[in-house]
Motif scaffolding. Sequence first.
Motif, PDB file in Angstrom:
ATOM      1  N   GLY A  99      32.319  44.118  31.508  1.00 15.61           N
ATOM      2  CA  GLY A  99      31.366  44.566  30.503  1.00 15.61           C
ATOM      3  C   GLY A  99      30.133  45.245  31.040  1.00 15.61           C
ATOM      4  N   PHE A 100      29.948  45.239  32.383  1.00 18.81           N
ATOM      5  CA  PHE A 100      28.766  45.849  32.974  1.00 18.81           C
ATOM      6  C   PHE A 100      29.140  47.105  33.757  1.00 18.81           C
ATOM      7  N   TRP A 101      28.243  48.070  33.746  1.00 20.79           N
ATOM      8  CA  TRP A 101      28.359  49.285  34.536  1.00 20.79           C
ATOM      9  C   TRP A 101      29.751  49.919  34.374  1.00 20.79           C
ATOM     10  N   ASP A 102      30.443  50.158  35.505  1.00 20.10           N
ATOM     11  CA  ASP A 102      31.700  50.897  35.414  1.00 20.10           C
ATOM     12  C   ASP A 102      32.932  50.007  35.338  1.00 20.10           C
ATOM     13  N   SER A 103      32.753  48.684  35.270  1.00 18.32           N
ATOM     14  CA  SER A 103      33.893  47.820  34.960  1.00 18.32           C
ATOM     15  C   SER A 103      34.198  47.919  33.474  1.00 18.32           C
ATOM     16  N   GLY A 104      35.446  47.622  33.120  1.00 24.28           N
ATOM     17  CA  GLY A 104      35.855  47.727  31.728  1.00 24.28           C
ATOM     18  C   GLY A 104      35.500  46.502  30.920  1.00 24.28           C
ATOM     19  N   GLY A 105      35.911  46.526  29.657  1.00 25.67           N
ATOM     20  CA  GLY A 105      35.722  45.386  28.785  1.00 25.67           C
ATOM     21  C   GLY A 105      34.310  45.259  28.257  1.00 25.67           C
ATOM     22  N   GLU A 106      34.042  44.105  27.636  1.00 21.66           N
ATOM     23  CA  GLU A 106      32.736  43.802  27.075  1.00 21.66           C
ATOM     24  C   GLU A 106      32.199  42.522  27.697  1.00 21.66           C
ATOM     25  N   ILE A 107      30.889  42.363  27.649  1.00 24.14           N
ATOM     26  CA  ILE A 107      30.232  41.199  28.258  1.00 24.14           C
ATOM     27  C   ILE A 107      30.721  39.924  27.571  1.00 24.14           C
ATOM     28  N   GLY A 108      31.225  38.991  28.369  1.00 24.33           N
ATOM     29  CA  GLY A 108      31.773  37.750  27.830  1.00 24.33           C
ATOM     30  C   GLY A 108      30.882  36.549  28.003  1.00 24.33           C
ATOM     31  N   VAL A 109      29.686  36.728  28.591  1.00 25.84           N
ATOM     32  CA  VAL A 109      28.723  35.642  28.792  1.00 25.84           C
ATOM     33  C   VAL A 109      29.360  34.470  29.553  1.00 25.84           C
ATOM     34  N   ALA A 110      30.032  34.797  30.651  1.00 24.53           N
ATOM     35  CA  ALA A 110      30.677  33.782  31.491  1.00 24.53           C
ATOM     36  C   ALA A 110      31.665  32.923  30.707  1.00 24.53           C
ATOM     37  N   GLY A 111      32.355  33.568  29.765  1.00 28.56           N
ATOM     38  CA  GLY A 111      33.336  32.851  28.968  1.00 28.56           C
ATOM     39  C   GLY A 111      34.705  32.805  29.625  1.00 28.56           C
ATOM     40  N   PRO A 112      35.717  32.393  28.905  1.00 30.55           N
ATOM     41  CA  PRO A 112      37.058  32.246  29.476  1.00 30.55           C
ATOM     42  C   PRO A 112      37.600  33.524  30.102  1.00 30.55           C
ATOM     43  N   THR A 113      37.296  34.691  29.520  1.00 30.18           N
ATOM     44  CA  THR A 113      37.815  35.929  30.123  1.00 30.18           C
ATOM     45  C   THR A 113      37.159  36.211  31.466  1.00 30.18           C
ATOM     46  N   ASP A 114      35.897  35.832  31.635  1.00 30.50           N
ATOM     47  CA  ASP A 114      35.230  36.035  32.919  1.00 30.50           C
ATOM     48  C   ASP A 114      35.825  35.139  33.998  1.00 30.50           C
ATOM     49  N   VAL A 115      36.137  33.899  33.632  1.00 28.37           N
ATOM     50  CA  VAL A 115      36.796  33.002  34.584  1.00 28.37           C
ATOM     51  C   VAL A 115      38.193  33.517  34.901  1.00 28.37           C
ATOM     52  N   ALA A 116      38.903  33.970  33.882  1.00 27.97           N
ATOM     53  CA  ALA A 116      40.235  34.533  34.109  1.00 27.97           C
ATOM     54  C   ALA A 116      40.156  35.778  34.995  1.00 27.97           C
ATOM     55  N   ASP A 117      39.118  36.602  34.812  1.00 31.15           N
ATOM     56  CA  ASP A 117      38.927  37.762  35.689  1.00 31.15           C
ATOM     57  C   ASP A 117      38.813  37.332  37.149  1.00 31.15           C
ATOM     58  N   ALA A 118      37.986  36.325  37.397  1.00 30.60           N
ATOM     59  CA  ALA A 118      37.798  35.860  38.770  1.00 30.60           C
ATOM     60  C   ALA A 118      39.121  35.385  39.369  1.00 30.60           C
ATOM     61  N   ARG A 119      39.925  34.721  38.594  1.00 32.24           N
ATOM     62  CA  ARG A 119      41.224  34.254  39.082  1.00 32.24           C
ATOM     63  C   ARG A 119      42.168  35.423  39.359  1.00 32.24           C
ATOM     64  N   ARG A 120      42.098  36.464  38.523  1.00 27.96           N
ATOM     65  CA  ARG A 120      42.915  37.666  38.764  1.00 27.96           C
ATOM     66  C   ARG A 120      42.448  38.383  40.032  1.00 27.96           C
TER      67      ARG A 120
END
Length: 533
Positions: A99-120
């Motif tokens: 959700g920031f700068w040139d990464s895709g998506g929208e800001i998730g406020v350290a929600g489940p998608t952000d944790v899933a991103d880190a795992r990916r």
Amino acid sequence: MRRIPLLLLAALTALLGSLLVTPAATAAPGFTTRYETIPGEGGTPLKAFVIRPTGRGPGPHPLLVLPSSWGVNNLEYVGAAWKMAYESGYVVVSYTSRGFWDSGGEIGVAGPTDVADARRVIDWAIEHAGGDPARVGMAGISYGSGISLLTAAADRRVRAVSAMSGWADLAASLYPNHTVSFQAVELLMGLGHLTGRPGPELRQAEADYRAGNFDKVLPIAPERSVSTKVDQINANRPAVMIAHPWQDGIFPPSQLVDFYNRVSGPKRLMLSPGDHATPELFGAAGFPNEIWENTRRWFDHHLRGVDNGIDRENPVHLKPNNGGGWRSYPSWEAATGRTSTFYLTQPTTGWTSPQVTGSLAGSPATGWTHRINTGWDTAANSGTIMVSGMLQGFFNIPTGVWMPQVNRADAGVWWGPSYDRATTVNGAPRLHTTVTPSAATTTLYAYLYDVGSLGDGALITHKPLTLRGAKPGVAQSVDIDLEPVTWNVPAGHRLVLVVDTVDPRYVGMSQRGATVTFGSPEGDPSWLRIPTA
């Protein structure tokens, strides 16, 4: 209009990545740097710098994943990543959070998608960058810190974490004692809009906040707070290092100390002068920095098995907020277990105190009351976030007040005795008192000052408390745990407690025309407990 700077950023970072690539095969240790697009959760593209060590054999190599801070991109950690790769042979992935700068998506406020991103990102680095699945660490500042801790709770592969200027309890950070941290929330909202694309949770949270319904924001906090996932942390047993500034204006230290005390695995706590992200700021860029040096030692021991002695050191390290070297302790309890109790007396005037002032006495004083007006600011306040803490941390310039300027009609003031020898406040002071508000909602701000002979005061620590749904005219006892701190009080100085009802840092609920009455009834005296070293 935002597309132009984003495209320029992508072009510059791609060019930088191509220029920094060094030969992969070399006799001496080195590293390569590439700018990559890593598929996050749901295929969302995450832009990342991937730094790989060279001259250290085919691998796999220990892996460090560094999520970016709120409003910052993947350039944030590149300097530190180069040092980690060159000096210790880590594969390092510094990526821009969703959700920031040139990464895709929208800001998730350290929600489940952000944790899933880190795992990916971990998956990708193991498969494509030579990362070792058995030796994975995560580190980050602020937003990256929170994501790192949450990922360690969700993914057993994360064996070590260094969490800098982060949070464990989001609600306790931004809504301490039912009081909205106005400057912090506005700063985060503004940065989110300026540098990213708010997702649905953040948009709804902002709408509720603007409407004055902060209670409706709170349900998103538990899922985004590692304090609710301590059981998972303790089951996974990652080695957790926490580094935090005393005057963090966004995430105050108390909520992280509470989390640290509940962690059962290997852990380390470092609290030092400064405001949000300032103690470790230059280290992220690769400059010498004691927080990042301890981070490297932490990872070297827990991921590479280096016997560098960090596991035999005391785990709690406290650096006084007004100058002095590190002090270490075997536990938080050992650092803060010694206390002195002062009792609040009735504020009065006298020859030595022409203004209405109480004292902090050695024995209980009961049967008195003292009333102040609410809704009016005084000279006492907690300063400005990202300014006051930096001035204290870098230049030892405190948030000050001249005590005669504090209007006694709008604040309760209690002076302690002058110390005949230097002492140290070491931990979280606690105020216990009885208050009778004339309105259903009132906000109190408790400040503890170090005051010299001329009445010049330096703020040691503070904390707000909002009384909601109180019965007007009915007394109630309150306890306010001020933020923890280590502060050296010189001989000849005294501690002074100030309680008023307005502070520009927060959204207060005190009403002009109302009052609050302090008291110390029989059987329940008012007191201030000070932890000392």
